[in-house]
Design an enzyme around this catalytic site. Sequence first.
Site, short mmCIF file in Angstrom:
data_model
loop_
_atom_site.label_atom_id
_atom_site.label_comp_id
_atom_site.label_asym_id
_atom_site.label_seq_id
_atom_site.Cartn_x
_atom_site.Cartn_y
_atom_site.Cartn_z
N PRO A 1 0.83 -1.37 0.10
CA PRO A 1 -0.24 -0.35 -0.13
C PRO A 1 0.60 1.17 0.03
O PRO A 1 1.01 1.96 0.76
CB PRO A 1 -0.79 -0.26 1.11
N CYS A 2 1.22 1.09 -0.74
CA CYS A 2 2.49 2.56 -1.64
C CYS A 2 1.86 3.92 -1.15
O CYS A 2 1.61 5.22 -1.13
CB CYS A 2 3.35 2.96 -2.07
N HIS A 3 0.32 3.74 -1.52
CA HIS A 3 -0.63 4.88 -1.73
C HIS A 3 -1.50 5.37 -0.51
O HIS A 3 -1.71 6.25 -0.52
CB HIS A 3 -1.86 4.50 -2.40
#
Lengths: 171, 194
Positions: B160-162
Amino acid sequence: MRLHGVKMKTNPPFELVVREHGPAVLRMCTALLRPGPDAQDAWSETFLAALRAYPGLEPGANVQAWLITIARRKAIDSLRARHPVPVDSLPEQAAPIDGFGPDGLFENAGLWDALGTLTELQRKVIGYHYLLGFPYAEIPGFLGGSAASLRRAAADGIKSLRKLLDVSEES
Amino acid sequence: MSELAMHEIDRLKENLAERAAAEGLIDVSYRLVDSPVGQLMLAATGRGIVRVAFAAEDFDAVLDSLAEKVGVRVLHRAAPLDAAAMQLDEYFAHARTGFELNLDHRLSSGYRLEVQLALPRIEYGHTASYKAMAAVTGRPAAVRAVGTACATNPLPILVPCHRVLRSDGSLGGYLGGLDAKRALLSLEQDPFGN
């Protein structure tokens, strides 16, 4: 679109090879073999063999010419499986005639359509001789008849093709 | 080509992929899935999911890069990606907050990989700053490197780099475009899909 002769580090993903050349290889197999299971099997065997060897193919190689070579061999295997005739060895490179070499034949969708208008005998003799490279003397083993009658059928077929494709007799 | 011939080719391609898989001849399998953030391409090796790509990245370019970095035997085959496709559907339907999938991290290395491995520690519905991620990974000065690690994450959404934002709360960047980043964050803020 990829350009031939451009130096690449690796060959394209195999999926793109199937996408780009799959239809033409199927047309080739269908022209040479009975349409349906035989042609489909030859197509599958061609791409499975190609997939096995693909990582070793030199980057930037002419993938189309390579596939034609494999497809020729698979079509010959299929013919031999149905017509076990004694033949010394695999025919060498197909003997190209002007405007009808394996590359031109493969590329030219119009030619495949034109082949479809010939009699089955003409289409097969032309395919076996010019594309698969069998000498006329060996073709009766697959198709019956005599070498002389098959040679005549091929000549008639070529004449029709030239007329259909507007290829001059002189070229 | 006629529609019938295209159908014949599609069927032959499918059989080819099954036989190739049975013989262990596939380096990378891939498929496309639809999602609220546009079409996604999922790719897997024998070890697990190796790549999730957004349409903005150009799927053919992504396939080229997989051929170069993993292996040229890349084929369309849905089966190895069925579980990932289903879990993504559940995620977008607010029915899943984490993923249970084998991931193949071979496309990353070094500090980028370290950061990417630490990203799942930011929980669903939460965010962290680039600065905080630099601190968590033991390199408090490496804020820019954290940004690069997020920007080059080969497994977005699953990793989850978001959930990483600038310290002032602004979005920063995203491989799939800022609209996609905004959509994922608001999805996670609204767990019941109201």
